[in-house]
Design a protein around this motif. Structure first.
Motif, PDB file in Angstrom:
ATOM      1  N   ALA A  58       0.842  -1.206   0.000  1.00  0.00           N
ATOM      2  CA  ALA A  58       0.000   0.000   0.000  1.00  0.00           C
ATOM      3  C   ALA A  58       0.875   1.253   0.000  1.00  0.00           C
ATOM      4  CB  ALA A  58      -0.913   0.003   1.216  1.00  0.00           C
ATOM      5  N   SER A  59       0.299   2.369  -0.425  1.00  0.00           N
ATOM      6  CA  SER A  59       0.994   3.648  -0.405  1.00  0.00           C
ATOM      7  C   SER A  59       1.344   4.024   1.026  1.00  0.00           C
ATOM      8  CB  SER A  59       0.095   4.729  -1.015  1.00  0.00           C
ATOM      9  OG  SER A  59       0.638   6.012  -0.783  1.00  0.00           O
ATOM     10  N   ASP A  60       2.519   4.651   1.227  1.00  0.00           N
ATOM     11  CA  ASP A  60       2.865   5.095   2.586  1.00  0.00           C
ATOM     12  C   ASP A  60       2.406   6.528   2.845  1.00  0.00           C
ATOM     13  OD1 ASP A  60       4.669   6.356   0.957  1.00  0.00           O
ATOM     14  OD2 ASP A  60       6.470   5.638   1.994  1.00  0.00           O
ATOM     15  N   ILE A  61       1.712   7.126   1.863  1.00  0.00           N
ATOM     16  CA  ILE A  61       1.087   8.431   2.073  1.00  0.00           C
ATOM     17  C   ILE A  61      -0.169   8.220   2.926  1.00  0.00           C
ATOM     18  CG2 ILE A  61      -0.083  10.368   0.907  1.00  0.00           C
ATOM     19  CD1 ILE A  61       1.720   9.721  -1.551  1.00  0.00           C
ATOM     20  N   LEU A  62      -0.453   9.154   3.831  1.00  0.00           N
ATOM     21  CA  LEU A  62      -1.635   9.051   4.689  1.00  0.00           C
ATOM     22  C   LEU A  62      -2.914   9.139   3.868  1.00  0.00           C
ATOM     23  CD1 LEU A  62      -0.465  11.476   7.521  1.00  0.00           C
ATOM     24  CD2 LEU A  62      -0.496   8.987   7.645  1.00  0.00           C
ATOM     25  N   GLY A  63      -4.028   8.684   4.459  1.00  0.00           N
ATOM     26  CA  GLY A  63      -5.331   8.861   3.826  1.00  0.00           C
ATOM     27  C   GLY A  63      -5.998   7.572   3.414  1.00  0.00           C
ATOM     28  N   LEU A  64      -7.093   7.195   4.111  1.00  0.00           N
ATOM     29  CA  LEU A  64      -7.783   5.932   3.854  1.00  0.00           C
ATOM     30  C   LEU A  64      -9.082   6.097   3.071  1.00  0.00           C
ATOM     31  CD1 LEU A  64      -7.338   4.150   7.306  1.00  0.00           C
ATOM     32  CD2 LEU A  64      -5.871   4.068   5.297  1.00  0.00           C
ATOM     33  N   GLU A  65      -9.339   7.326   2.614  1.00  0.00           N
ATOM     34  CA  GLU A  65     -10.544   7.553   1.809  1.00  0.00           C
ATOM     35  C   GLU A  65     -10.345   8.816   0.988  1.00  0.00           C
ATOM     36  OE1 GLU A  65     -13.780   8.071   4.619  1.00  0.00           O
ATOM     37  OE2 GLU A  65     -12.390   9.028   6.000  1.00  0.00           O
ATOM     38  N   ALA A  66     -11.064   8.900  -0.114  1.00  0.00           N
ATOM     39  CA  ALA A  66     -10.952  10.068  -0.981  1.00  0.00           C
ATOM     40  C   ALA A  66     -12.186  10.198  -1.854  1.00  0.00           C
ATOM     41  CB  ALA A  66      -9.709   9.953  -1.864  1.00  0.00           C
ATOM     42  N   ALA A  67     -12.432  11.434  -2.297  1.00  0.00           N
ATOM     43  CA  ALA A  67     -13.479  11.702  -3.281  1.00  0.00           C
ATOM     44  C   ALA A  67     -12.878  12.576  -4.371  1.00  0.00           C
ATOM     45  CB  ALA A  67     -14.656  12.412  -2.625  1.00  0.00           C
ATOM     46  N   GLY A  68     -13.269  12.320  -5.603  1.00  0.00           N
ATOM     47  CA  GLY A  68     -12.717  13.089  -6.710  1.00  0.00           C
ATOM     48  C   GLY A  68     -13.269  12.599  -8.028  1.00  0.00           C
ATOM     49  N   SER A  69     -12.482  12.734  -9.082  1.00  0.00           N
ATOM     50  CA  SER A  69     -12.962  12.310 -10.403  1.00  0.00           C
ATOM     51  C   SER A  69     -11.964  11.378 -11.070  1.00  0.00           C
ATOM     52  CB  SER A  69     -13.240  13.529 -11.284  1.00  0.00           C
ATOM     53  OG  SER A  69     -12.158  14.429 -11.228  1.00  0.00           O
ATOM     54  N   VAL A  70     -12.488  10.480 -11.889  1.00  0.00           N
ATOM     55  CA  VAL A  70     -11.649   9.508 -12.593  1.00  0.00           C
ATOM     56  C   VAL A  70     -10.760  10.250 -13.602  1.00  0.00           C
ATOM     57  CG1 VAL A  70     -11.662   7.551 -14.195  1.00  0.00           C
ATOM     58  CG2 VAL A  70     -13.299   7.622 -12.294  1.00  0.00           C
ATOM     59  N   ALA A  71      -9.446  10.033 -13.475  1.00  0.00           N
ATOM     60  CA  ALA A  71      -8.479  10.731 -14.328  1.00  0.00           C
ATOM     61  C   ALA A  71      -7.734   9.784 -15.256  1.00  0.00           C
ATOM     62  CB  ALA A  71      -7.485  11.499 -13.457  1.00  0.00           C
ATOM     63  N   GLY A  72      -7.850   8.476 -15.018  1.00  0.00           N
ATOM     64  CA  GLY A  72      -7.149   7.509 -15.855  1.00  0.00           C
ATOM     65  C   GLY A  72      -7.578   6.093 -15.526  1.00  0.00           C
ATOM     66  N   TRP A  81     -16.145   2.360 -15.139  1.00  0.00           N
ATOM     67  CA  TRP A  81     -15.923   3.787 -14.915  1.00  0.00           C
ATOM     68  C   TRP A  81     -15.365   4.433 -16.177  1.00  0.00           C
ATOM     69  CZ3 TRP A  81     -18.264   4.702 -10.507  1.00  0.00           C
ATOM     70  CH2 TRP A  81     -18.300   3.682  -9.545  1.00  0.00           C
ATOM     71  N   LYS A  82     -15.672   5.730 -16.358  1.00  0.00           N
ATOM     72  CA  LYS A  82     -15.093   6.460 -17.477  1.00  0.00           C
ATOM     73  C   LYS A  82     -14.452   7.756 -16.964  1.00  0.00           C
ATOM     74  CE  LYS A  82     -19.409   8.761 -18.886  1.00  0.00           C
ATOM     75  NZ  LYS A  82     -20.180   8.447 -17.676  1.00  0.00           N
ATOM     76  N   ILE A  83     -13.549   8.342 -17.755  1.00  0.00           N
ATOM     77  CA  ILE A  83     -12.857   9.567 -17.370  1.00  0.00           C
ATOM     78  C   ILE A  83     -13.889  10.640 -17.013  1.00  0.00           C
ATOM     79  CG2 ILE A  83     -11.210  11.355 -18.107  1.00  0.00           C
ATOM     80  CD1 ILE A  83      -9.911   8.617 -17.971  1.00  0.00           C
ATOM     81  N   GLY A  84     -13.669  11.295 -15.877  1.00  0.00           N
ATOM     82  CA  GLY A  84     -14.561  12.376 -15.448  1.00  0.00           C
ATOM     83  C   GLY A  84     -15.639  11.957 -14.473  1.00  0.00           C
ATOM     84  N   ASP A  85     -15.872  10.645 -14.289  1.00  0.00           N
ATOM     85  CA  ASP A  85     -16.881  10.177 -13.326  1.00  0.00           C
ATOM     86  C   ASP A  85     -16.547  10.675 -11.912  1.00  0.00           C
ATOM     87  OD1 ASP A  85     -18.413   8.843 -15.154  1.00  0.00           O
ATOM     88  OD2 ASP A  85     -17.698   6.831 -14.639  1.00  0.00           O
ATOM     89  N   ALA A  86     -17.560  11.142 -11.197  1.00  0.00           N
ATOM     90  CA  ALA A  86     -17.379  11.556  -9.796  1.00  0.00           C
ATOM     91  C   ALA A  86     -17.459  10.312  -8.906  1.00  0.00           C
ATOM     92  CB  ALA A  86     -18.455  12.563  -9.400  1.00  0.00           C
ATOM     93  N   VAL A  87     -16.380  10.045  -8.182  1.00  0.00           N
ATOM     94  CA  VAL A  87     -16.288   8.806  -7.395  1.00  0.00           C
ATOM     95  C   VAL A  87     -15.745   9.075  -5.996  1.00  0.00           C
ATOM     96  CG1 VAL A  87     -15.994   7.269  -9.392  1.00  0.00           C
ATOM     97  CG2 VAL A  87     -13.981   8.343  -8.364  1.00  0.00           C
ATOM     98  N   MET A  88     -16.045   8.140  -5.107  1.00  0.00           N
ATOM     99  CA  MET A  88     -15.415   8.128  -3.785  1.00  0.00           C
ATOM    100  C   MET A  88     -14.864   6.726  -3.558  1.00  0.00           C
ATOM    101  SD  MET A  88     -18.839   8.516  -1.507  1.00  0.00           S
ATOM    102  CE  MET A  88     -20.303   7.558  -1.852  1.00  0.00           C
ATOM    103  N   ALA A  89     -13.837   6.630  -2.711  1.00  0.00           N
ATOM    104  CA  ALA A  89     -13.145   5.349  -2.610  1.00  0.00           C
ATOM    105  C   ALA A  89     -12.636   5.055  -1.215  1.00  0.00           C
ATOM    106  CB  ALA A  89     -11.964   5.330  -3.582  1.00  0.00           C
ATOM    107  N   LEU A  90     -12.681   3.779  -0.891  1.00  0.00           N
ATOM    108  CA  LEU A  90     -12.022   3.235   0.293  1.00  0.00           C
ATOM    109  C   LEU A  90     -10.595   2.882  -0.121  1.00  0.00           C
ATOM    110  CD1 LEU A  90     -12.401   2.057   3.198  1.00  0.00           C
ATOM    111  CD2 LEU A  90     -12.983  -0.099   2.084  1.00  0.00           C
ATOM    112  N   LEU A  91      -9.603   3.294   0.691  1.00  0.00           N
ATOM    113  CA  LEU A  91      -8.197   3.105   0.310  1.00  0.00           C
ATOM    114  C   LEU A  91      -7.415   2.390   1.419  1.00  0.00           C
ATOM    115  CD1 LEU A  91      -7.614   6.829  -0.742  1.00  0.00           C
ATOM    116  CD2 LEU A  91      -8.176   4.961  -2.295  1.00  0.00           C
TER     117      LEU A  91
END
Length: 344
Positions: A58-72, A81-91
């Motif tokens: 796993a990434s060593d950067i902090l943060g176990l959740e995020a919301a944003g848009s699909v970029a790739g 999913w397609k580019i630009g979709d508004a999503v939230m995620a468990l990380l």
């Protein structure tokens, strides 16, 4: 390159700063998300202190959740999913940065009338509460559930999910302001653990029968009071140890006398687990099943006009460069609901 919350050596909030790091590339079956907002969790504080390292890979950067848009989209994505979709995620990590890669099965659509700030307050807290109540606790209609740290992100989510399951939420919290917030969210009763014996109050409220489920993130110091107000055949679910894990006393005899069970669970460290079907054995990720069940059973209730209507509670919003201040607020137990970090 991208900006990310970082610390070079374990310690206090003052060790945190914003650093330029390499932007991640999505691997097989992964989606690249441009992060608009992330949220803080107790696990971030523990990781910063060097007490909760990220799982292998796993990434060593902090943060176990995020919301944003699909970029790739990485190779092998199934077209969900397609580019630009508004999503939230468990990380498993990496949320407090401008970009993060996520297995496509961990993504959830953001309800139409919800902001990125609100959406960032959902994944970790609500999926944890949903997992505790349904996957672990097997909550039934009419049961009574005691929720410790009722005004935390997980606590406020659990209150609403217990109501959604047509059961009865009871909470503990440390201030009258926090108890009032939990009542507004739907708690049937709330007790201040600092100035009253919550186990006696719970027994009085339940007319002596106690609670069927306890959601406990406190651990050691609460064991006697928990068992005191747990019903016969009750389930005590431990998902954190804020007061430590040491128990002094006859825990097993008390547990046995009530035919009660202890369950323990952590969400971050889960990986692929086998599930046996009726006539075949196949692999599915636990988190993926959890995300799928939550998306189908709970997510629709966040949209406007639904009854009951679910709502994430945001305590405060901080820009990424004020990450240290955000950590201090959580460390001082000042927040009611989620502390959200907004990306530049």
């Amino acid at each position: 390159k991208m900006l990310a919350a970082y610390f070079d050596c374990p310690g206090g909030p003052e060790n945190l700063y914003v650093k330029k790091v390499m932007k991640p590339h999505p691997g097989e079956g992964e989606v690249l998300v441009k992060v608009a907002a992330s949220a803080l969790n107790r696990a971030d504080l523990l990781q910063r202190r060097g007490k909760y390292p990220p799982p292998k890979g796993a990434s060593d950067i902090l943060g176990l959740e995020a919301a944003g848009s699909v970029a790739g989209l990485g190779p092998g994505c199934k077209g969900r999913w397609k580019i630009g979709d508004a999503v939230m995620a468990l990380l498993s990590g990496g949320g407090q940065a401008e970009y993060v890669t996520v297995p496509e099965g961990y993504l959830m659509p953001i309800p139409n009338d919800m902001t990125f700030i609100q959406a960032a307050a959902i994944p970790e807290a609500w999926l944890t509460a949903f997992q505790l109540l349904h996957f672990v606790g097997k909550i039934q209609k009419g049961e009574r559930v005691l929720i410790h740290a009722g005004a935390s992100g997980v606590g406020m989510a659990a209150v609403q999910l217990v109501r959604l399951a047509k059961a009865i939420p009871i909470v503990t919290a440390g201030t009258q302001e926090k108890l009032k917030a939990t009542a507004n969210a739907g708690a049937a009763a709330g007790f201040n653990y600092k100035n009253e014996d919550f186990s006696e109050k719970v027994l009085a409220f339940t007319q002596g029968s106690g609670v069927d489920i306890i959601l406990d993130c406190v651990g050691g110091s609460y064991w006697e009071k928990n068992l005191n107000c747990l019903s016969t055949d009750g389930r005590w679910i431990i998902y954190g140890l804020l007061s430590g894990g040491e128990v002094h006393g006859d825990l097993l005899a008390r547990l046995l006398s009530k035919r009660a069970s202890i369950h323990t669970t952590l969400l971050r460290s889960r990986d692929k687990e086998a599930i046996i079907g009726s006539n075949l054995s196949f692999f599915l990720q636990y988190k993926e099943r959890l995300v799928k069940a939550f998306t189908e059973d709970v997510l629709p209730y966040f949209s406007g006009g639904t009854s009951p209507h679910l709502q994430p509670l945001v305590d405060s919003v901080h820009p990424l460069h004020e990450i240290a201040g955000a950590h201090r607020i959580m460390e001082d137990n000042k927040n009611i609901g989620k502390i959200v970090i907004e990306m530049p």
